[in-house]
Design a protein around this motif. Structure first.
Motif, mmCIF file in Angstrom:
data_model
loop_
_atom_site.group_PDB
_atom_site.id
_atom_site.type_symbol
_atom_site.label_atom_id
_atom_site.label_comp_id
_atom_site.label_asym_id
_atom_site.label_seq_id
_atom_site.Cartn_x
_atom_site.Cartn_y
_atom_site.Cartn_z
ATOM 1 N N ARG A 442 1.133 -1.489 -0.440
ATOM 2 C CA ARG A 442 -0.244 0.253 -0.100
ATOM 3 C C ARG A 442 0.550 0.977 -0.058
ATOM 4 O O ARG A 442 0.343 1.862 -0.396
ATOM 5 C CB ARG A 442 -1.773 -0.019 1.791
ATOM 6 C CG ARG A 442 -0.456 0.248 2.771
ATOM 7 C CD ARG A 442 -1.689 0.224 3.977
ATOM 8 N NE ARG A 442 -0.987 0.471 4.903
ATOM 9 C CZ ARG A 442 -0.325 2.068 5.132
ATOM 10 N NH1 ARG A 442 -0.624 2.639 4.568
ATOM 11 N NH2 ARG A 442 0.097 1.485 6.545
ATOM 12 N N LEU A 490 -1.523 -2.513 -7.443
ATOM 13 C CA LEU A 490 -2.631 -1.272 -8.048
ATOM 14 C C LEU A 490 -3.536 -0.892 -7.222
ATOM 15 O O LEU A 490 -4.141 0.190 -6.771
ATOM 16 C CB LEU A 490 -2.772 -0.789 -9.702
ATOM 17 C CG LEU A 490 -1.709 -0.389 -10.455
ATOM 18 C CD1 LEU A 490 -1.906 -0.453 -11.964
ATOM 19 C CD2 LEU A 490 -0.902 0.394 -10.233
ATOM 20 N N VAL A 493 -3.220 0.298 -3.633
ATOM 21 C CA VAL A 493 -3.230 1.473 -3.689
ATOM 22 C C VAL A 493 -3.824 2.670 -3.724
ATOM 23 O O VAL A 493 -4.449 2.476 -2.613
ATOM 24 C CB VAL A 493 -1.862 1.502 -4.311
ATOM 25 C CG1 VAL A 493 -1.670 3.227 -4.697
ATOM 26 C CG2 VAL A 493 -0.237 0.956 -4.134
ATOM 27 N N GLU A 494 -4.511 1.993 -4.955
ATOM 28 C CA GLU A 494 -5.537 2.137 -5.130
ATOM 29 C C GLU A 494 -7.228 2.349 -3.699
ATOM 30 O O GLU A 494 -7.766 3.300 -4.013
ATOM 31 C CB GLU A 494 -6.667 2.774 -7.071
ATOM 32 C CG GLU A 494 -5.100 3.181 -7.239
ATOM 33 C CD GLU A 494 -5.243 2.220 -8.657
ATOM 34 O OE1 GLU A 494 -6.123 1.449 -8.987
ATOM 35 O OE2 GLU A 494 -4.321 2.600 -9.653
ATOM 36 N N ARG B 90 -7.460 5.829 -16.561
ATOM 37 C CA ARG B 90 -8.408 4.953 -15.728
ATOM 38 C C ARG B 90 -8.882 6.473 -14.591
ATOM 39 O O ARG B 90 -8.459 6.622 -14.420
ATOM 40 C CB ARG B 90 -7.811 3.462 -15.177
ATOM 41 C CG ARG B 90 -7.418 3.037 -16.170
ATOM 42 C CD ARG B 90 -6.965 1.633 -16.553
ATOM 43 N NE ARG B 90 -6.110 1.129 -15.056
ATOM 44 C CZ ARG B 90 -5.770 0.458 -14.749
ATOM 45 N NH1 ARG B 90 -6.608 -1.216 -15.366
ATOM 46 N NH2 ARG B 90 -4.707 -0.352 -14.042
ATOM 47 N N ARG B 92 -9.113 5.662 -11.646
ATOM 48 C CA ARG B 92 -8.040 5.817 -10.475
ATOM 49 C C ARG B 92 -6.236 5.543 -10.568
ATOM 50 O O ARG B 92 -5.787 6.073 -9.729
ATOM 51 C CB ARG B 92 -7.934 4.409 -9.816
ATOM 52 C CG ARG B 92 -9.467 4.355 -8.753
ATOM 53 C CD ARG B 92 -9.705 3.485 -7.986
ATOM 54 N NE ARG B 92 -11.358 2.988 -7.272
ATOM 55 C CZ ARG B 92 -11.608 3.776 -5.911
ATOM 56 N NH1 ARG B 92 -9.838 3.934 -5.420
ATOM 57 N NH2 ARG B 92 -12.408 4.009 -5.761
ATOM 58 N N ASP B 93 -5.809 5.717 -12.091
ATOM 59 C CA ASP B 93 -4.689 5.611 -12.311
ATOM 60 C C ASP B 93 -4.276 6.080 -13.786
ATOM 61 O O ASP B 93 -5.738 5.961 -14.620
ATOM 62 C CB ASP B 93 -3.885 4.340 -11.806
ATOM 63 C CG ASP B 93 -4.256 3.509 -12.202
ATOM 64 O OD1 ASP B 93 -5.270 3.282 -13.474
ATOM 65 O OD2 ASP B 93 -3.693 2.052 -12.118
ATOM 66 N N PRO B 109 -0.493 5.756 -9.591
ATOM 67 C CA PRO B 109 -2.465 6.191 -8.825
ATOM 68 C C PRO B 109 -2.420 7.136 -8.373
ATOM 69 O O PRO B 109 -1.272 8.349 -8.255
ATOM 70 C CB PRO B 109 -2.151 4.824 -7.727
ATOM 71 C CG PRO B 109 -0.746 3.884 -7.751
ATOM 72 C CD PRO B 109 0.068 4.351 -8.915
ATOM 73 N N ASN B 111 -3.972 8.782 -6.544
ATOM 74 C CA ASN B 111 -3.764 8.946 -4.923
ATOM 75 C C ASN B 111 -1.901 8.994 -4.187
ATOM 76 O O ASN B 111 -1.530 9.114 -2.839
ATOM 77 C CB ASN B 111 -4.720 7.642 -4.018
ATOM 78 C CG ASN B 111 -4.528 7.122 -4.303
ATOM 79 O OD1 ASN B 111 -3.064 6.149 -4.804
ATOM 80 N ND2 ASN B 111 -5.059 5.885 -3.187
ATOM 81 N N ARG B 112 -1.116 8.721 -5.853
ATOM 82 C CA ARG B 112 0.309 8.631 -4.733
ATOM 83 C C ARG B 112 1.166 9.930 -5.325
ATOM 84 O O ARG B 112 1.987 10.690 -5.601
ATOM 85 C CB ARG B 112 0.782 7.285 -5.327
ATOM 86 C CG ARG B 112 0.474 6.174 -4.873
ATOM 87 C CD ARG B 112 1.153 6.632 -3.361
ATOM 88 N NE ARG B 112 0.451 5.430 -2.481
ATOM 89 C CZ ARG B 112 -0.757 5.230 -1.672
ATOM 90 N NH1 ARG B 112 -1.380 6.622 -1.578
ATOM 91 N NH2 ARG B 112 -0.618 4.391 -1.149
#
Lengths: 501, 172
Positions: A442, A490, A493-494, B90, B92-93, B109, B111-112
């Protein structure tokens, strides 16, 4: 000493002058050395009363440095707010450092012998953002440091005790004794570096020795005893061994200086290490904050059956400074596995990081083949052809490159491996020693799957996971496995609601 | 309420079934133009040397043969490499693939993502193109660089990515 809650500009204790003095001296040693040397040369070259001039110069320099330190202290003020700490410093060039508490990854303290008597510490903040401009708070009381630590850690570690340092109910995880100091010293890479410096010296000794032998042989022709040669040899051997012994002693001394009475403690979710003979070092790191956990073993350490464990935190751009790593200098594999279980619990930590574990899956054999082919065979052939054209048969020596590459590749293929469960991955590599790096899925920042032409033919791929502390590569695994792992990472993480830092 | 349903590995969304977006067609022309300029810049001094230095035939061949091989490679490279590049956005990434010999697919992603940057060189602006760079923590330089996007697309992507990244930062 004031409480951390007061929101006014404050000065630290005047004893902080000592800290600034030390910093200035270090600065001079590091930077001004080149400019002082010619100055010194000029003074020496100048005819006149040298001694008094030197004394005068020395006094002047000392006053200037002391004055500078006092000024630095006078202009050093700080303010602690509810969510950040502001540090103003600089006599001529003013600087204001604003460190947000949630960006602080660790609060470290150092205590030199003088401060120990005065019961003061110097606080250093580890931050993710600012490389180079780290925050220091010199000469504050330990209570102050602890209350600061508590204030900063309040965000994610609410159960912290509010007593003073010795009273904090912390569990001791590991203690190092004098035998470990010797292990640290033996495994110290710096010992080798010093050796490299002394090497040329020894070589010169060798020259002298040779001359000595020549003379001895000459004189032997004139009917002198051969005993002299033997004595000379003994002297050289003795010099060699005394240098080695000296280096070893220095190495052991430095291990004691840094790690004497080393203890690893766990306060709630904060890992702390204390230790040091003269200057007392204390490192603290939130268990949430580390990015990769590595277990390393050099050749010497593999003889001793010990490892070095480091927890790495996020870095910004530049290379990892030593300060932002949390290091445990000697552990056994079992200790390391117990520690990591504790550090990663409850989410993960079920895997082993012992490189000798049979659980590691090997990487494809084609790793070996492509390295031998492209790094070994092709350059060897090219060089051999080129060299033979120039020097004749001697050029065939270039072919020796091939077995060398083959040996190295075979070794690193043997040592490459990986291991994973639902939450974490452990990657093993090494050439002479071993290295295993563990990471939590994560906390991954980005993922790359790469295939060379050769790998495409064999349905293989290399997976590279980028963490905030550097990247980890799993080479030559099945393409399908790499894809599956990537898609799963992925997904992890997402869908993760927790922050990665 | 906290939920943690089990996920079957086969049901995970795969990167390999996506529809790759190609870069803007003008980007190939731009890269070819750049290659042409580079080749043109080297041909003049070489010509001068050949004419005025009075080279022997062998020497001339030794100069011109490597030159023509590398020029051809330079001119051909955009045609070879650009079709291999592509990106997918996409929910989310964001994914990016590139490489002729070493092909790689990178996934970041949202959120990174720490910050986003768009940039354009004077050449890019002539062709109405821009470069999008995405930065994550701990990387040095641009972590993902997508060049050869139409400038509007780059801007739209920048806003979209920021919005997505911001959304994820809130609940983090």
């Amino acid at each position: 000493m004031n409480t951390p809650d007061s929101a006014t500009w404050q000065r630290t204790s005047p004893y902080a002058i000592l800290f600034f003095l030390g910093r200035m001296l270090r600065l001079i040693v590091n930077n001004a050395w080149q400019s002082i040397a010619p100055l010194f040369a000029v003074t020496v070259a100048y005819q006149g009363d040298l001694v008094s001039k030197l004394i005068l110069g020395g006094i002047l320099a000392a006053t200037a440095i002391l004055g500078g330190a006092v000024l630095s202290w006078l202009f050093f003020t700080y303010q602690i707010r509810t969510d950040s700490i502001l540090i103003r410093s600089g006599v001529i060039k003013k600087k204001q450092l604003d460190i947000k508490f949630d960006r602080i990854q660790g609060v470290n303290t150092q205590q030199n012998p003088v401060y120990r008597v005065l019961k003061l510490v110097t606080v250093t903040f580890d931050t993710a953002g600012s490389s180079g401009s780290e925050g220091n708070l010199p000469a504050v009381t330990r209570e102050f440091a602890n209350s600061l630590r508590e204030k900063i850690g309040r965000g994610d570690a609410a159960e912290m005790a509010d007593d003073d340092a010795p009273a904090v109910p912390s569990t001791s995880l590991l203690q190092l004794d004098w035998r470990d100091m010797i292990r640290i010293a033996l495994a110290d890479r710096r010992a080798l570096i010093i050796f490299a410096f002394v090497g040329p010296l020894l070589e010169q000794m060798g020259d002298r020795f040779e001359q000595f032998i020549e003379k001895a042989v000459e004189s032997a022709a004139f009917d002198a005893s051969k005993l002299d040669v033997g004595t000379g040899a003994i002297i050289v051997v003795m010099i060699f061994f005394s240098v080695v012994a000296l280096l070893l002693i220095m190495s052991i001394a430095s291990a004691f200086l840094r790690y004497h009475n080393f203890e690893l403690l766990l306060d709630g979710r904060t890992l702390r290490s204390t230790g040091g003979l003269l200057t007392h070092h204390e490192h603290a790191m939130d268990l949430q904050k580390f990015q990769t956990l590595r277990l390393q073993q050099g050749i010497v350490q593999s003889w001793l059956g010990r490892f070095t464990m480091t927890a790495r935190q996020a870095i910004s751009g530049r290379k990892q400074r030593r300060g932002t790593m949390f290091m445990i200098p000697v552990v056994t594999a079992d200790q390391a596995d117990q520690l990591r279980k504790l550090m990663l619990s409850p989410a993960a930590g079920r895997l082993t990081q012992d490189p000798r574990s049979a659980l590691f899956q090997p990487v494809s054999r084609y790793y070996l083949r492509s390295r031998i082919l492209y790094v070994g065979l092709m350059p060897a052939m090219l060089w051999a052809t080129a060299f033979t054209a120039v020097w004749g048969v001697v050029g065939l020596v270039a072919l020796l490159w091939l077995p060398l590459v083959a040996l190295v590749s075979w070794r690193s293929w043997q040592r490459a491996g990986y291991l994973h469960d639902d939450d974490e991955l452990v990657c093993r590599s090494g050439l002479l020693g071993f290295r295993t790096v563990a990471l939590l899925f994560r906390k991954v920042q980005r993922v790359t799957v790469t295939q060379s032409r050769f790998q495409r033919r064999k349905n293989l791929a290399s997976l590279r996971l980028y963490m905030a502390s550097g990247n980890v590569r799993v080479p030559y695994i099945a393409h399908a496995t790499a894809q599956q792992l990537r898609d799963y990472i992925l997904y992890r993480v997402e869908s993760s609601q927790q922050s990665w830092h | 309420m906290f939920e943690n349903p089990e996920v079957a590995p086969d049901s995970l969304p795969s990167v390999d079934t996506v529809q790759w977006q190609a870069l803007h067609p003008a980007y190939k022309r731009l890269r070819q133009l750049q290659a042409l300029i580079a080749v043109g810049a080297t041909v003049i001094p070489l010509l001068l040397i050949t004419i005025f230095a009075g080279l022997e035939l062998l020497q001339a061949v030794l100069i011109w043969l490597p030159w023509s091989v590398s020029s051809a490679a330079l001119l051909l490279w955009p045609t070879l490499s650009l079709p291999k590049r592509g990106y997918v956005v996409r929910d989310r990434d964001i994914l990016f693939r590139h490489g002729v010999i070493w092909r790689s697919v990178t996934a970041i992603p949202f959120n990174r993502i720490q910050h986003v940057e768009t940039s354009s060189t004077p050449f890019d602006r002539k062709f109405a193109l821009a470069t999008l760079q995405l930065f994550t923590a701990g990387g040095s330089g641009g972590d993902l660089k997508i060049d050869g996007l139409a400038d509007q697309t780059a801007e739209q992507l920048r806003i979209f990515v920021l919005q997505k990244a911001g959304g994820s930062i809130e609940h983090a």
